[in-house]
Design a protein around this motif. Structure first.
Motif, PDB file in Angstrom:
ATOM      1  N   HIS A 144       0.803  -1.213   0.000  1.00 54.63           N
ATOM      2  CA  HIS A 144       0.000   0.000   0.000  1.00 54.63           C
ATOM      3  C   HIS A 144       0.842   1.273   0.000  1.00 54.63           C
ATOM      4  N   TRP A 187      -4.872   5.356  -6.485  1.00 52.95           N
ATOM      5  CA  TRP A 187      -3.685   5.164  -5.653  1.00 52.95           C
ATOM      6  C   TRP A 187      -3.079   3.833  -6.063  1.00 52.95           C
ATOM      7  N   HIS A 230      -5.268   1.719  -8.159  1.00 57.71           N
ATOM      8  CA  HIS A 230      -6.512   1.265  -7.526  1.00 57.71           C
ATOM      9  C   HIS A 230      -7.390   2.473  -7.222  1.00 57.71           C
ATOM     10  N   VAL A 246      -9.757   5.052  -5.548  1.00 55.47           N
ATOM     11  CA  VAL A 246     -10.040   5.510  -4.184  1.00 55.47           C
ATOM     12  C   VAL A 246     -11.526   5.861  -4.123  1.00 55.47           C
ATOM     13  N   ASN A 257     -13.498   6.396  -1.349  1.00 49.55           N
ATOM     14  CA  ASN A 257     -13.867   7.385  -0.326  1.00 49.55           C
ATOM     15  C   ASN A 257     -12.614   8.160   0.070  1.00 49.55           C
ATOM     16  N   PRO A 258     -12.308   9.253  -0.628  1.00 45.53           N
ATOM     17  CA  PRO A 258     -11.071   9.997  -0.341  1.00 45.53           C
ATOM     18  C   PRO A 258     -10.992  10.518   1.087  1.00 45.53           C
ATOM     19  N   ASN A 262     -11.919   9.245   3.895  1.00 45.06           N
ATOM     20  CA  ASN A 262     -11.449   8.216   4.825  1.00 45.06           C
ATOM     21  C   ASN A 262     -10.123   7.601   4.397  1.00 45.06           C
ATOM     22  N   PHE A 263      -9.770   7.767   3.136  1.00 48.69           N
ATOM     23  CA  PHE A 263      -8.549   7.146   2.614  1.00 48.69           C
ATOM     24  C   PHE A 263      -7.318   8.006   2.859  1.00 48.69           C
ATOM     25  N   PHE A 264      -7.424   9.307   2.584  1.00 49.80           N
ATOM     26  CA  PHE A 264      -6.258  10.191   2.680  1.00 49.80           C
ATOM     27  C   PHE A 264      -6.074  10.695   4.111  1.00 49.80           C
ATOM     28  N   ARG A 322      -1.233   7.223   5.217  1.00 53.66           N
ATOM     29  CA  ARG A 322      -1.192   7.410   3.769  1.00 53.66           C
ATOM     30  C   ARG A 322      -0.906   8.864   3.411  1.00 53.66           C
TER      31      ARG A 322
END
Length: 609
Positions: free
Chosen positions: A367, A431, A434, A436, A438-439, A441-443, A447
């Motif tokens: 990841h 990313w 892949h 993303v 839900n940005p 909650n992802f960024f 990360r």
């Protein structure tokens, strides 16, 4: 909220009750005892009066009945005290669950501004206005949930009292139901006005709390502009409007309560008149004891009917509270507010339910950022033509990408849409190839980490502002501060990492605030560093040192090696020359893209130089 769909108020209240059914059951049992113990004095009073008229069946002395009454009253007081403790705990639990879910939902949708549905458009809500939702609306729902157990307890005892009334005289008992019919009719006729007045009073209160928050956060700006008197006049106008709305709401409640009580009193009067005829009649004659028993239990039945009327009115107002909170959380359903969640209410030293530790998840090389791609990313602010459109961008691991452009060209908007602080309307974010989904909650660390133009600091110590709950030792913090070129500033602080920064970092300069915010990012060692105009409060030399220290990490080897990738907004030529890629924004679109030499030759970017 659609007017054609019935709001699921009862279901929401039931879910709140089911969150802790054991506590609710205990609370209800206590309330039944609180209402039920006074039933026994009615039987004692009948025997007392019958003993005075020589018609008693038990043949006991009146003084014995008086002793029974005193003992029951003392027991009643003890039950009330114990029940109040349970009631307080039950209320606190319900209110905490509502506030916890509301806060979680707002944090999971961290847009640039909190929006609330207002007809066909969305209205921006200030932080001060949000406080009225957490305070007034949650407490109102809490009152309604608490009253459910009270109504249930009163209802059970009312049935018991009604059976006693029927045993005394059936025709008289039937008159008891007349006030209830009238109450239901009144509530049905006044439903729209009840909800309208409650909504208006809540909105007026929301405006007052909102302006208070704005005033306290903008004292300096108000003084510099010499606008103190104008601000105070506006504040008085909002308070006058709130007073009028609250008076209307309170007056309607008072009128309804008065109607309910008077209807009960009128019905009681009719029953007493009928009782006087029956006591004089030779048929179905009432004894003095029967009359005393009937009157005593009559108050519990009529009181229950009065409570039912007030409860129905309160429920209509509770629907307004649920509707307002649902509008605040946007597209989420109302059930989100009552979703069962862990509440950490007990003493952590004694409880097994300790708070979760805010640690970074285990690293997984799969990841780690290799490439970040934006494809046709679009967001236009509602009601305007401002925003970004069709943004295509690709960032490679370890690179420094600089976004530049004139004021209003969409630089900050691009960062916010990428990070999920604004909802993208079109396009995709990838990313490592892949998508993303839900940005928002992802960024997040590890990360990504983000520092806006004006970083947010809290009125705590330097250590707490950097860690924000993360478990790191002093050496990690000092390493992060050194990367942020803050070691000299720290050396002159007498309390070092325990130095209090003041409200919103008021004891620090603008450059110190930005470097503390940068250290907050560095201590988490995220894959992607996002800066929004870090140059705005730093001198050229300090900024160059900061970038040099960041990218010095790319050459380190070993277990703690860290290869950061940077996406920043800047106008400084020194930063542009260092950049691996420059994105020139113009009117919300990418006007030019490339390295320094390529941008230098591009006519679209000549204004930069």
């Amino acid at each position: 909220m659609s007017s054609t769909r019935k709001f699921p108020g009862w279901q929401l209240l039931w879910q709140l009750i089911c969150y802790d059914p054991k506590l609710y059951l205990i609370d209800t049992c206590f309330w039944i005892f609180i209402m039920g113990l006074p039933a026994l004095p009615g039987l004692i009073i009948r025997e007392f009066f019958n003993s005075l008229t020589d018609k008693a069946q038990l043949g006991l002395s009146p003084w014995i009945f008086i002793a029974f009454l005193l003992a029951l009253n003392l027991g009643h007081i003890a039950v009330i005290f114990a029940g109040r403790i349970t009631k307080t705990q039950h209320r606190f639990t319900m209110r905490s669950l509502l506030r916890r879910n509301l806060l979680e939902r707002l944090l999971n949708n961290p847009h640039a501004q909190i929006m609330i549905a207002n007809g066909d458009t969305d209205k921006t809500v200030s932080q001060g206005e949000v406080m009225s939702f957490f305070r007034d609306d949650t407490e109102h729902i809490e009152d309604n949930v608490a009253w459910v157990s009270e109504i249930l307890g009163e209802g059970i005892f009312a049935i018991f009292s009604l059976m006693i009334l029927l045993s005394v005289n059936v025709p008289m008992t039937l008159f008891v139901f007349l006030p209830l019919v009238g109450m239901v009719v009144i509530i049905q006729k006044a439903e729209i006005r009840i909800k309208q007045y409650r909504k208006s009073s809540r909105q007026a209160t929301q405006q007052v709390t909102g302006i208070l928050g704005e005033i306290f956060s903008s004292v300096q700006a108000i003084k510099v502009a010499g606008a103190e008197q104008d601000v105070l006049n506006y504040f008085r106008a909002l308070n006058d409007n709130r007073r009028q709305m609250m008076v209307k709401d309170s007056l309607l409640n008072a009128i309804l309560n008065s109607l309910f009580q008077n209807m009960v009193s009128f019905g009681t009067g009719l029953i007493l008149v009928m009782a006087s005829f029956l006591m004089q009649s030779s048929v179905n004659q009432l004894t003095v004891g029967d009359f005393a028993l009937f009157v005593y239990n009559l108050s519990f039945v009529t009181g229950f009917f009065s409570s039912v009327g007030g409860f129905i009115a309160l429920y209509k107002q509770t629907e307004v509270a649920f509707e307002r909170m649902t509008a605040l959380i946007g597209g989420a359903s109302a059930e989100t507010l009552v979703t069962p969640n862990q509440l950490y209410l007990q003493d952590l030293g004694k409880s097994k339910n300790t708070l979760p530790r805010l640690e970074q998840p285990l690293e997984n090389n799969i990841h780690n950022l290799q490439s970040l791609k934006l494809s046709n990313l679009t967001y236009i602010y509602p009601g305007t033509n401002q925003g970004i459109a069709d943004i295509n961008l690709q960032i490679q691991r370890g690179n420094l990408t600089v976004i530049t452009g004139r004021i209003g060209s969409g630089k900050t908007t691009l960062l916010r849409v990428l990070l999920g602080l604004l909802p993208k309307q079109a396009g995709e974010i990838y990313w490592n190839e892949h998508t993303v989904a839900n940005p928002a909650n992802f960024f997040v660390p590890p990360r990504s980490a983000y520092t806006p133009q004006i970083p947010q600091l809290f009125s705590y110590s330097l250590r707490e502002n950097i860690l924000l709950g993360l478990s790191k030792d002093d050496s990690d913090i000092e390493t992060a501060l050194k990367m942020a070129v803050f070691e000299q500033d720290l050396a002159v602080m007498h309390e070092k990492l325990e130095t209090l920064v003041g409200t919103k970092g008021v004891r620090l300069s603008g450059g110190q605030m930005q470097r503390v915010a940068a250290a907050r990012m560095f201590v988490r060692q995220p894959e992607l560093l996002v800066f929004d105009d870090l140059s705005s409060a730093l001198d050229v030399e300090t900024e160059l040192t900061l970038w040099a220290r960041i990218f010095a990490n790319t050459t380190e080897q070993g277990e703690n090696s860290w290869t950061p990738t940077c996406l920043i907004v800047s106008h400084r030529h020194s930063v542009l020359r260092r950049a691996d890629q420059i994105i020139v924004m113009k009117a919300g679109r990418v006007a030019a893209q490339g390295n320094f030499e390529e941008i230098l030759a591009d006519e679209q970017a000549d204004w930069i130089f």
